[in-house]
Design a protein around this motif. Sequence first.
Motif, short mmCIF file in Angstrom:
data_model
loop_
_atom_site.label_atom_id
_atom_site.label_comp_id
_atom_site.label_asym_id
_atom_site.label_seq_id
_atom_site.Cartn_x
_atom_site.Cartn_y
_atom_site.Cartn_z
N PHE A 112 0.81 -1.17 -0.20
CA PHE A 112 0.01 -0.25 -0.10
C PHE A 112 0.76 1.23 -0.12
CE2 PHE A 112 -3.06 -3.11 1.23
CZ PHE A 112 -4.19 -2.67 0.68
N VAL A 113 2.11 1.35 0.52
CA VAL A 113 2.69 2.52 0.63
C VAL A 113 3.16 3.09 -0.88
CG1 VAL A 113 5.01 3.50 1.59
CG2 VAL A 113 3.27 2.43 3.16
N PRO A 114 3.66 2.17 -1.65
CA PRO A 114 4.33 2.46 -3.01
C PRO A 114 3.48 3.67 -3.66
CG PRO A 114 5.14 0.43 -2.59
CD PRO A 114 4.09 0.81 -1.27
N PRO A 115 2.05 3.03 -3.85
CA PRO A 115 0.93 3.88 -4.49
C PRO A 115 0.94 5.20 -3.80
CG PRO A 115 0.20 1.83 -4.32
CD PRO A 115 1.28 1.83 -3.26
N ILE A 116 0.96 5.38 -2.40
CA ILE A 116 0.84 6.65 -1.79
C ILE A 116 2.03 7.38 -1.88
CG2 ILE A 116 0.60 7.68 0.66
CD1 ILE A 116 -0.82 4.78 1.37
N ARG A 117 3.19 6.86 -2.06
CA ARG A 117 4.51 7.44 -2.27
C ARG A 117 4.44 7.94 -3.76
NH1 ARG A 117 9.32 3.74 -1.44
NH2 ARG A 117 10.23 5.56 -2.30
N LEU A 118 3.78 7.26 -4.65
CA LEU A 118 3.78 7.82 -5.89
C LEU A 118 2.86 8.99 -5.94
CD1 LEU A 118 3.86 7.42 -9.04
CD2 LEU A 118 1.64 5.92 -8.87
N ARG A 171 4.72 11.85 -4.37
CA ARG A 171 5.78 12.52 -5.23
C ARG A 171 5.30 13.36 -6.40
NH1 ARG A 171 10.46 8.05 -6.93
NH2 ARG A 171 10.81 9.65 -8.24
N CYS A 172 4.16 12.59 -6.94
CA CYS A 172 3.75 13.61 -8.08
C CYS A 172 3.21 14.93 -7.96
CB CYS A 172 2.74 12.78 -8.88
SG CYS A 172 3.57 11.27 -9.90
N GLY A 213 4.11 17.00 -15.91
CA GLY A 213 3.71 15.99 -14.95
C GLY A 213 3.39 14.62 -15.52
N ILE A 214 3.49 14.66 -16.82
CA ILE A 214 3.46 13.11 -17.27
C ILE A 214 4.83 12.38 -17.06
CG2 ILE A 214 3.71 12.00 -19.59
CD1 ILE A 214 1.27 13.89 -20.45
N LYS A 215 6.09 13.28 -17.32
CA LYS A 215 7.34 12.89 -17.30
C LYS A 215 7.45 12.37 -15.84
CE LYS A 215 10.93 14.93 -19.25
NZ LYS A 215 11.83 15.98 -19.81
N GLN A 216 7.11 13.40 -14.74
CA GLN A 216 7.38 12.94 -13.40
C GLN A 216 6.69 11.55 -13.06
OE1 GLN A 216 9.18 14.48 -11.36
NE2 GLN A 216 10.08 16.23 -12.45
N TYR A 217 5.24 11.58 -13.46
CA TYR A 217 4.43 10.33 -13.20
C TYR A 217 5.29 9.15 -13.73
CZ TYR A 217 0.64 7.16 -13.77
OH TYR A 217 -0.09 6.01 -13.92
N LEU A 218 5.64 9.00 -15.10
CA LEU A 218 6.14 7.97 -15.62
C LEU A 218 7.47 7.55 -15.01
CD1 LEU A 218 5.39 8.75 -19.50
CD2 LEU A 218 4.38 6.92 -18.16
N LEU A 219 8.21 8.45 -14.48
CA LEU A 219 9.53 8.31 -13.83
C LEU A 219 9.27 7.63 -12.23
CD1 LEU A 219 12.62 8.51 -13.35
CD2 LEU A 219 11.94 10.90 -12.63
N ALA A 220 7.91 8.03 -11.77
CA ALA A 220 7.93 7.60 -10.37
C ALA A 220 7.43 6.49 -10.43
CB ALA A 220 6.97 8.58 -9.73
N VAL A 221 6.46 6.00 -11.27
CA VAL A 221 6.03 4.70 -11.54
C VAL A 221 6.94 3.72 -11.87
CG1 VAL A 221 4.59 3.20 -13.17
CG2 VAL A 221 3.67 5.32 -12.42
#
Length: 502
Positions: free
Chosen positions: A25-31, A34-35, A147-155
Amino acid sequence: MESYKEIVAIILAVATAFFYLIWFFVPPIRLVWRCLSTQENLPLLNTLKACYDSAWPFNPAMFRRQMRLWLELRLLHPKPCREPKWFLDPRTKRYQLRYDDAAFSHELAEWKRSTRAKFGALKIEDREPVIEVVDVFRLNNESTKDGIKQYLLAVSQLRLALDEQAPFLCSVKIEHGFLLPLNLLAGPMSRFADDWDPIISSYDRMAGRAFSPQQMAIFNLWLLWGASVPICSCDQWGGPVTLQYGFGDENNSVRVRVRDERKEQLLAELRKAVAGRNSGAHPALHVSITGRLWPPGSFFLGEICGAQQELLNPDREAFIIEYEGHSVIGNPASSRLFYTGYVWALFVVGRELKPGMDQVRQEPWLHVIPFFEHGNFVDESCYEMAKLQLVLKVINFVKSSGHLEADPGLAPLRLWYVCALDDSGCGRDIEVVPRGKTIRSILEELLSESEHRPLKKRIITDDRGYGQLLSGCHLSRVVSGLFDTIAEEGGAQAAGRARRGP
């Protein structure tokens, strides 16, 4: 003893549950954190809202997917903002800023309905919904691209997908646009800081080595405002390619990657569209398109054709759309369409002696001159007008070039045709050949007229000697080489200044 075992069992159960909670559960919250942190200093409330919206059903895998959906909707289908708009006051005859609360309430209700439907599709039907956007303006908005770049990087870094370089969870449907068999060379309208500054900073030293300052200035203008080259049938375009899909102008376009049978089907459909109409407009399909957003670095060598290898550099593109499907948008027979870009032709410039291949190969940007006209590709009369204006521009430039010489004693300049928007210049046909006369043939016709016949010796259109070096199939490498050279020379100059000291 029994109580001790029970305590140990309880501790192990709690530890297991805690580990389970952290792991799943924490990784999605961190995602989400971060974004959102790129936009907010302390995104606690919005992170809690994302968790609340994604909490049911209480399932680790579903929680991950819902949190990703929450972020993707925030990027591409954001909540409407209540903003004042201009209205003409009939009493004062002046424009005034006012809130249109009725329109905003309707827009907000539609957004809530659409968002609920997309979450419902994921939760109840267990399928990723499609996110609709009107056109590519939403995707090419600078804040959205960041935002797309940050999101894809974090995923990718949080390993929230099976693929190491993860795409979007949802497919994206772009409702309106034109699909063309073209490749935008640089597209730096949205890259002012990255591309314009090096070109401007290096102009003085480049112009000093170039054929002339005019030649260097024209080449820079053509490059910086973005030009597209045709997709060719030669080996450089073998394998997966990206087609151009845009709205309004080629610089407001995105890259759509197609491969295998889908590539052949799309190219065949473009050819069929050309054959089925009398129009001489540039080949284009007016379509809505569906695909998934991927980071450019997710593709291996060989997964993009040789002519577009620069797209594998993630610094050049925020994303590439992996094609999934499209729907043709019908147009009335009499309707006129609008999609603009550069109509261009490229020449090598020299004087009495033809510039040698080794000389041109070393720094081609110092020896080529593109002529261009901004025109409407998809309206036949406008496209034909732009081609004619372009050819006249070439002729008039050569005719009046003597007035621009710094040294009147120099031999008159000469031009050797290489390629154009409708001709790759490598000796092979482009994949989708437009109807009507090519730019080259229009130029040859005008040069055959008595008025311009004396210029035939100075505008050479039948020499293909530079094709393997400067054809449209190799221009992306020329552009990459230019920026690499500028970076190297800039670094050498900086090192020299550092050695000399203040």
